[in-house]
Design a protein around this motif. Sequence first.
Motif, PDB file in Angstrom:
ATOM      1  N   ILE A  75       0.823  -1.206   0.000  1.00 31.97           N
ATOM      2  CA  ILE A  75       0.000   0.000   0.000  1.00 31.97           C
ATOM      3  C   ILE A  75       0.862   1.263   0.000  1.00 31.97           C
ATOM      4  N   GLY A  76       1.936   1.275   0.744  1.00 31.59           N
ATOM      5  CA  GLY A  76       2.784   2.468   0.839  1.00 31.59           C
ATOM      6  C   GLY A  76       3.277   2.976  -0.504  1.00 31.59           C
ATOM      7  N   PRO A  77       3.989   2.152  -1.276  1.00 32.58           N
ATOM      8  CA  PRO A  77       4.463   2.633  -2.581  1.00 32.58           C
ATOM      9  C   PRO A  77       3.322   2.965  -3.542  1.00 32.58           C
ATOM     10  N   ALA A  78       2.256   2.174  -3.524  1.00 33.81           N
ATOM     11  CA  ALA A  78       1.134   2.438  -4.431  1.00 33.81           C
ATOM     12  C   ALA A  78       0.458   3.767  -4.083  1.00 33.81           C
ATOM     13  N   ALA A  79       0.187   3.998  -2.803  1.00 35.20           N
ATOM     14  CA  ALA A  79      -0.455   5.246  -2.394  1.00 35.20           C
ATOM     15  C   ALA A  79       0.432   6.443  -2.704  1.00 35.20           C
ATOM     16  N   THR A  80       1.721   6.302  -2.491  1.00 34.83           N
ATOM     17  CA  THR A  80       2.658   7.390  -2.802  1.00 34.83           C
ATOM     18  C   THR A  80       2.670   7.683  -4.297  1.00 34.83           C
ATOM     19  N   ALA A  81       2.733   6.639  -5.112  1.00 36.17           N
ATOM     20  CA  ALA A  81       2.762   6.826  -6.567  1.00 36.17           C
ATOM     21  C   ALA A  81       1.476   7.484  -7.060  1.00 36.17           C
ATOM     22  N   PHE A  82       0.333   7.035  -6.563  1.00 36.73           N
ATOM     23  CA  PHE A  82      -0.926   7.632  -6.988  1.00 36.73           C
ATOM     24  C   PHE A  82      -1.043   9.072  -6.522  1.00 36.73           C
ATOM     25  N   ALA A  83      -0.622   9.362  -5.304  1.00 40.09           N
ATOM     26  CA  ALA A  83      -0.679  10.736  -4.805  1.00 40.09           C
ATOM     27  C   ALA A  83       0.184  11.650  -5.675  1.00 40.09           C
ATOM     28  N   LEU A  84       1.371  11.203  -6.029  1.00 43.27           N
ATOM     29  CA  LEU A  84       2.236  12.005  -6.902  1.00 43.27           C
ATOM     30  C   LEU A  84       1.630  12.181  -8.290  1.00 43.27           C
ATOM     31  N   ALA A  85       1.058  11.111  -8.834  1.00 42.02           N
ATOM     32  CA  ALA A  85       0.442  11.200 -10.166  1.00 42.02           C
ATOM     33  C   ALA A  85      -0.731  12.178 -10.170  1.00 42.02           C
ATOM     34  N   PHE A  86      -1.559  12.126  -9.126  1.00 36.35           N
ATOM     35  CA  PHE A  86      -2.695  13.043  -9.057  1.00 36.35           C
ATOM     36  C   PHE A  86      -2.228  14.478  -8.861  1.00 36.35           C
ATOM     37  N   ALA A  87      -1.172  14.684  -8.080  1.00 33.45           N
ATOM     38  CA  ALA A  87      -0.637  16.030  -7.882  1.00 33.45           C
ATOM     39  C   ALA A  87      -0.104  16.593  -9.199  1.00 33.45           C
ATOM     40  N   VAL A  88       0.601  15.773  -9.953  1.00 29.86           N
ATOM     41  CA  VAL A  88       1.112  16.216 -11.259  1.00 29.86           C
ATOM     42  C   VAL A  88      -0.047  16.554 -12.190  1.00 29.86           C
ATOM     43  N   TRP A  89      -1.078  15.703 -12.208  1.00 31.78           N
ATOM     44  CA  TRP A  89      -2.237  15.953 -13.069  1.00 31.78           C
ATOM     45  C   TRP A  89      -2.893  17.282 -12.715  1.00 31.78           C
ATOM     46  N   LEU A  90      -3.073  17.535 -11.404  1.00 29.97           N
ATOM     47  CA  LEU A  90      -3.707  18.779 -10.976  1.00 29.97           C
ATOM     48  C   LEU A  90      -2.861  19.994 -11.342  1.00 29.97           C
ATOM     49  N   LEU A  91      -1.548  19.879 -11.209  1.00 30.54           N
ATOM     50  CA  LEU A  91      -0.672  20.996 -11.586  1.00 30.54           C
ATOM     51  C   LEU A  91      -0.732  21.259 -13.087  1.00 30.54           C
ATOM     52  N   GLN A  92      -0.759  20.218 -13.887  1.00 23.70           N
ATOM     53  CA  GLN A  92      -0.853  20.388 -15.334  1.00 23.70           C
ATOM     54  C   GLN A  92      -2.217  20.947 -15.732  1.00 23.70           C
ATOM     55  N   GLU A  93      -3.258  20.479 -15.086  1.00 23.41           N
ATOM     56  CA  GLU A  93      -4.604  20.951 -15.393  1.00 23.41           C
ATOM     57  C   GLU A  93      -4.744  22.419 -15.022  1.00 23.41           C
ATOM     58  N   ARG A  94      -4.104  22.820 -13.941  1.00 22.99           N
ATOM     59  CA  ARG A  94      -4.153  24.222 -13.522  1.00 22.99           C
ATOM     60  C   ARG A  94      -3.412  25.120 -14.513  1.00 22.99           C
ATOM     61  N   SER A  95      -2.307  24.625 -15.057  1.00 24.40           N
ATOM     62  CA  SER A  95      -1.517  25.440 -15.981  1.00 24.40           C
ATOM     63  C   SER A  95      -2.100  25.450 -17.393  1.00 24.40           C
ATOM     64  N   ASN A  96      -3.061  24.573 -17.684  1.00 28.93           N
ATOM     65  CA  ASN A  96      -3.720  24.527 -18.990  1.00 28.93           C
ATOM     66  C   ASN A  96      -5.222  24.714 -18.809  1.00 28.93           C
ATOM     67  N   PRO A  97      -5.672  25.963 -18.577  1.00 29.86           N
ATOM     68  CA  PRO A  97      -7.103  26.171 -18.353  1.00 29.86           C
ATOM     69  C   PRO A  97      -7.901  25.827 -19.607  1.00 29.86           C
ATOM     70  N   PRO A  98      -9.178  25.442 -19.428  1.00 28.64           N
ATOM     71  CA  PRO A  98      -9.988  25.098 -20.591  1.00 28.64           C
ATOM     72  C   PRO A  98     -10.207  26.317 -21.484  1.00 28.64           C
ATOM     73  N   MET A  99     -10.312  26.077 -22.767  1.00 28.67           N
ATOM     74  CA  MET A  99     -10.537  27.156 -23.715  1.00 28.67           C
ATOM     75  C   MET A  99     -11.972  27.662 -23.575  1.00 28.67           C
ATOM     76  N   GLN A 100     -12.172  28.965 -23.787  1.00 27.97           N
ATOM     77  CA  GLN A 100     -13.511  29.509 -23.697  1.00 27.97           C
ATOM     78  C   GLN A 100     -14.334  29.021 -24.878  1.00 27.97           C
ATOM     79  N   GLY A 101     -15.575  28.698 -24.625  1.00 31.81           N
ATOM     80  CA  GLY A 101     -16.450  28.212 -25.682  1.00 31.81           C
ATOM     81  C   GLY A 101     -16.360  26.718 -25.907  1.00 31.81           C
ATOM     82  N   ALA A 102     -15.417  26.048 -25.236  1.00 30.31           N
ATOM     83  CA  ALA A 102     -15.291  24.601 -25.393  1.00 30.31           C
ATOM     84  C   ALA A 102     -16.322  23.915 -24.507  1.00 30.31           C
ATOM     85  N   ALA A 103     -16.931  22.891 -25.028  1.00 33.39           N
ATOM     86  CA  ALA A 103     -17.949  22.188 -24.240  1.00 33.39           C
ATOM     87  C   ALA A 103     -17.415  20.883 -23.722  1.00 33.39           C
TER      88      ALA A 103
END
Length: 103
Positions: A75-103
């Motif tokens: 559980i330790g390595p898996a939880a750590t890996a998933f936490a890091l992956a989700f943190a990276v995803w959130l940082l990338q999503e924050r730096s790439n805001p959705p385009m206006q008018g996109a549905a």
Amino acid sequence: MASLGGFDTSELFPYRIAGAATVGYAAAGILQVRARSTTAIRLQVVAALVFNAFSAVAVLLYLIAGGGSPVALLIGPAATAFALAFAVWLLQERSNPPMQGAA
């Protein structure tokens, strides 16, 4: 299965909590797959990040306290890996805001 992990097999509350969490995350995962935008799944990713980060910390504290369950070593390595992956995803999503008018 609990005895393999070194836990008390007579305690039912942890099994109920684990079952409820599994069903809840499975339902949320199905809805995430069906979502059409990253903003629609952001809250679920934040929840998964918090859950996995706390799981990683709990395993670390368990091991520091002398726990030796083989399940913790999975559980330790898996939880750590998933936490890091989700943190990276959130940082990338924050730096790439959705385009206006996109549905």
